[in-house]
Design an enzyme around this catalytic site. Structure first.
Site, PDB file in Angstrom:
ATOM      1  N   CYS B  35       0.977  -1.194  -0.013  1.00  0.00           N
ATOM      2  CA  CYS B  35       0.097  -0.147   0.104  1.00  0.00           C
ATOM      3  C   CYS B  35       0.951   1.261   0.004  1.00  0.00           C
ATOM      4  O   CYS B  35       0.278   2.283  -0.198  1.00  0.00           O
ATOM      5  CB  CYS B  35      -0.944   0.023   1.205  1.00  0.00           C
ATOM      6  N   CYS B 106      -4.411   0.414   8.029  1.00  0.00           N
ATOM      7  CA  CYS B 106      -3.751   1.440   8.270  1.00  0.00           C
ATOM      8  C   CYS B 106      -3.721   1.531   9.965  1.00  0.00           C
ATOM      9  O   CYS B 106      -2.524   2.025  10.668  1.00  0.00           O
ATOM     10  CB  CYS B 106      -4.289   2.974   8.112  1.00  0.00           C
TER      11      CYS B 106
END
Ligand SMILES: Cc1ncc(COP(=O)(O)O)c(C=O)c1O
Ligand code: FES
Lengths: 402, 333
Positions: B35, B106
């Site tokens: 990512c 995240c």
């Protein structure tokens, strides 16, 4: 200042003149074009005119070569599936690594069905190698599909030359020209391009209307079968209002094509030079010397694109990014990867795409805000320290990856 | 764009504790290459009380990565290291009033940076024990690794099976093609062929598709049973296996005798894991006890409760488990 829209490669505002010509087709001439009564009288004429307006913009020989579809994606699918259905013994397809998903996902699917897909790589500036292309052409190839201009970087491929080479090898040639039509002049009748896709919403017509250009004499199989609409090549009652709107949009695009390549280009250039001149550690991606006049894609090193977009949005500026995080996929843009852009830059790419509705005053606003936005995010970045990247960024910060 | 909560936006636009702590004595650096998010967490820890006095972050990442980092520093400031280790990624997401499924990683990154920083302070080496695959089912946030493991462990054959065991595919159906591709791949590895028309497991074996989850006690007993059944084979090779601890779905074992240090130990462990999953019908991870490194302290907290659990205090274990959802590698359906 009003909000600033610099995301015209994603989609465009419908020109008010386009809306005006469409309205009667909703409220008065709403009859089915196949019917024989006064609610439908004018519709066939409207469609005919629209066909000619599209014809004029792309410079094809006959207006009957225009097939109206529901979008660019449908045109792309129709072209490729038609080519393989019409030539069942040919099991190879040539395309590029940087096509739109409308081509790439279909090719991935066909690969599972047993087709051999040649995905041509690009160099660091996003260019193809024509020598290796020539070597791929053979009587096994059902179709070559190469985009005219790239949606992310604006890089233009030499499709006329590639179509001529395909034609000489007896191979059908399709181009996804969704980003190119209306931005650069074209004269299809002087080329060997057999099929071309375009999409209304990229040139100030509504969403949900597209065209497949099909050169007369090209072998063809329809995707949607049913009624006799579009001469049986694409069944389904015509989206008459949108078709008429697209016709008007093509007429306007032709009128503005010089403006696009002078005034719009000047805005793009000023923004690009302003940004790369003021902000350290950023660079333009793609082929600088062979690009759409309205597009610039700039990689801001050591920061991430979605964060940049969120801050731009705070200032009322709309653009888009090749970062993984904006799309919800885990990978950065396949176009950036294909050009071998390092990931600390690939995730920080921002595409600004202009239209005739933009102004120099807007460019100045972006130029005023951009340095602060980049500086704010770099202050948070582990790759940055003070006013420059840390020494040996990749070594200085080498996290444990999961 | 993402539908971020106001809390995410607040932390993104006005991040707290941005930048490195000047006289930090603990640093954690983690990232997710796929990512492109990466985070450095620096802490100033009071050596006597082990209280986190200051925390600072530097993040390369999207809006939610920056917001997760910022909120993490707020959560842990003033905590002892032991308490900080109990912070889960869900805590981070909750503090942010939720994250979109695609962005949960995240918050995972935040928790991992914290673990890495504490390991760094304690002079240990932090090893990432969580594997994240491509997100397959967006409706239920299920990734490829989880689906593959469930297909292996439960002999799943159809998309319906996968939905029954993992929820993946039970929503909009957009992921069915991808799930079929995983089935095809895993079945090919097992030397079988994917048949889209096969009957689901439940119909084939007449078992309830979703079994009640095992309690920790049942799980320990079953694992013992399975190890017992494998022992003769191991002993024949001059080795043995000993169950040291079970935490959630992770079993820590000691390989002894000829197995200890043998090149084949890793393979043997994989074989044991496979067998356990087959018998128990749930995901079990087998780990050498020697690797009880960084998570060890968290496990210590559980150990007492676990010890008493055998005397019947299952509730306490489960309560403890709730604080450690990351150790339950797969939530049992
Ligand atoms: C190069 C290219 N091809 C195809 C498409 C798809 O067009 P549509 O949205 O009309 O299906 C787009 C637009 O996103 C594009 O940029
Ligand atoms: S994405 Fe899996 S069911 Fe919707």
């Amino acid at each position: 200042m009003a909000d600033i829209y610099l995301d015209n490669n994603a989609t465009t505002k419908v020109d008010p003149a386009v809306v005006d010509v469409m309205i009667p087709y909703f409220l008065e001439q709403y009859g089915n074009p196949s019917s024989i009564h006064k609610f439908a009288d004018g519709v066939a004429r409207g469609l005919k005119q629209a066909r000619q307006q599209v014809q004029a913009l792309i410079g094809c020989e006959h207006d009957s070569e225009i097939i109206f579809t529901s979008c660019g994606t449908e045109s792309n699918s129709t072209a490729i599936l038609s080519a393989i259905k019409a030539q069942p013994n040919k099991k190879e397809i040539i395309t590029t690594t940087v096509e739109h998903p409308a081509i790439l996902s279909l090719c991935d699917y066909l690969e599972k069905e047993g087709y051999t897909i040649h995905r041509m790589p690009v160099d660091k500036a996003g260019r193809l190698n024509l020598e290796s292309y020539k070597r791929l052409l053979s009587d096994q190839v059902a179709i070559v599909s190469v985009m005219w201009a790239n949606n992310e970087t604006g890089t233009i491929f030499p499709v006329a030359e590639m179509a001529a080479l395909a034609n000489a090898a007896g191979v059908m040639f399709h181009t996804d020209a969704v980003q190119a039509v209306g931005k650069i002049p074209m004269m299809l009748q002087d080329t060997k391009i057999d099929m071309l896709s375009l999409s209304g919403h990229k040139l100030h017509a509504p969403k949900g209307i597209g065209v497949l250009y099909l050169r007369r004499g090209t072998r063809y199989r329809p995707l949607l079968r049913g009624g006799h609409q579009e001469r049986g090549r694409r069944a389904g009652t015509e989206n008459s209002a949108s078709i008429v709107g697209l016709g008007k949009a093509c007429e306007l695009a032709l009128e503005y094509i010089e403006y696009e390549n002078t005034k719009v280009k000047a805005m793009r250039d000023r923004l690009e030079q302003g940004i790369t001149g003021q902000i350290p550690h950023c660079f333009v991606t793609g082929d600088m010397y062979n690009r759409l006049p309205n597009t610039t894609d700039i990689a801001f090193e050591y920061i991430e694109g979605e964060s940049i977009l969120m801050l731009l949005n705070k200032f009322g500026i709309a653009a888009s990014s090749g970062s993984a995080c904006t799309s919800g996929s885990l990978e950065p843009s396949h176009v950036m990867r294909a050009m071998d852009i390092p990931y600390t830059a690939a995730h920080g790419t921002i595409r600004f795409s202009f239209s005739r509705y933009n102004s120099m005053a807007e460019v100045d606003v972006v130029l005023k805000e951009m340095p602060g936005i980049v500086a704010t995010l770099r202050k948070l970045s582990p790759y940055w320290s003070g006013d420059g990247p840390v020494a040996n960024p990749e070594q200085a910060f080498a996290p444990t990856y999961s | 764009m993402w539908d971020y909560s106001d809390k995410v936006k607040e932390h993104f636009f006005n991040p707290k504790n941005a930048g490195a702590v000047v006289d930090a004595n603990a640093t954690g650096e983690v990232g997710s290459i796929s990512c492109g998010d990466a985070l450095r967490l620096t802490l100033k820890v009071d050596d006597d009380s082990e209280i986190i006095l200051e925390a600072g972050f530097q993040t390369f990442g999207c809006g939610s990565a920056i917001a997760s980092s910022s909120v993490l520093t707020e959560i842990i400031k003033g905590m002892t290291l032991d308490d900080a280790l109990k912070v889960t990624n869900q805590d981070i997401a909750d503090q942010l009033e939720g994250l979109p499924p695609e962005k949960m990683h995240c918050s995972v990154m935040g928790r991992e940076a914290l673990q890495a920083a504490i390991a760094n302070y304690r002079g240990e080496e932090w090893k990432d024990d969580h594997e994240e695959g491509a997100l397959i089912c967006k409706c239920f946030a299920i990734d490829a690794v989880m689906i593959e493991e469930m297909v292996w462990a439960n002999k799943l054959r159809t998309v319906e099976d996968v939905t029954n065991f993992t929820k993946a595919g039970g929503g909009c159906a957009a992921c069915h093609e991808d799930i079929e591709a995983i089935l095809e791949k895993v079945l090919a590895e097992k030397g079988e062929k994917f048949d889209p028309t096969a009957a689901p497991v439940a119909a084939r074996e007449k078992i309830a598709a979703v079994k009640a989850p095992l309690t920790n006690l049942q799980r320990i007993k079953k694992i013992e049973q399975v190890l017992e059944s494998l022992r003769p084979a191991l002993m024949a090779d001059g080795g043995d296996v000993e169950l040291v601890e079970v935490i959630g779905n992770t079993a820590y074992v000691n390989m002894t005798g000829a197995c200890n240090g043998c090149q084949m130990a890793a393979m043997t462990i994989a074989g044991i894991q496979q067998r356990l999953m087959e018998v128990m019908g749930e995901f079990i991870k087998v780990v050498p006890a020697s690797e009880m490194s960084t998570t060890a302290r968290m496990q210590d907290d559980c150990m007492d409760a676990g010890g008493r659990a055998t005397q019947g205090a299952v509730a306490e274990v489960e309560q403890c488990m709730e604080q450690l959802p990351e150790l339950v590698n797969i939530e049992v359906a």
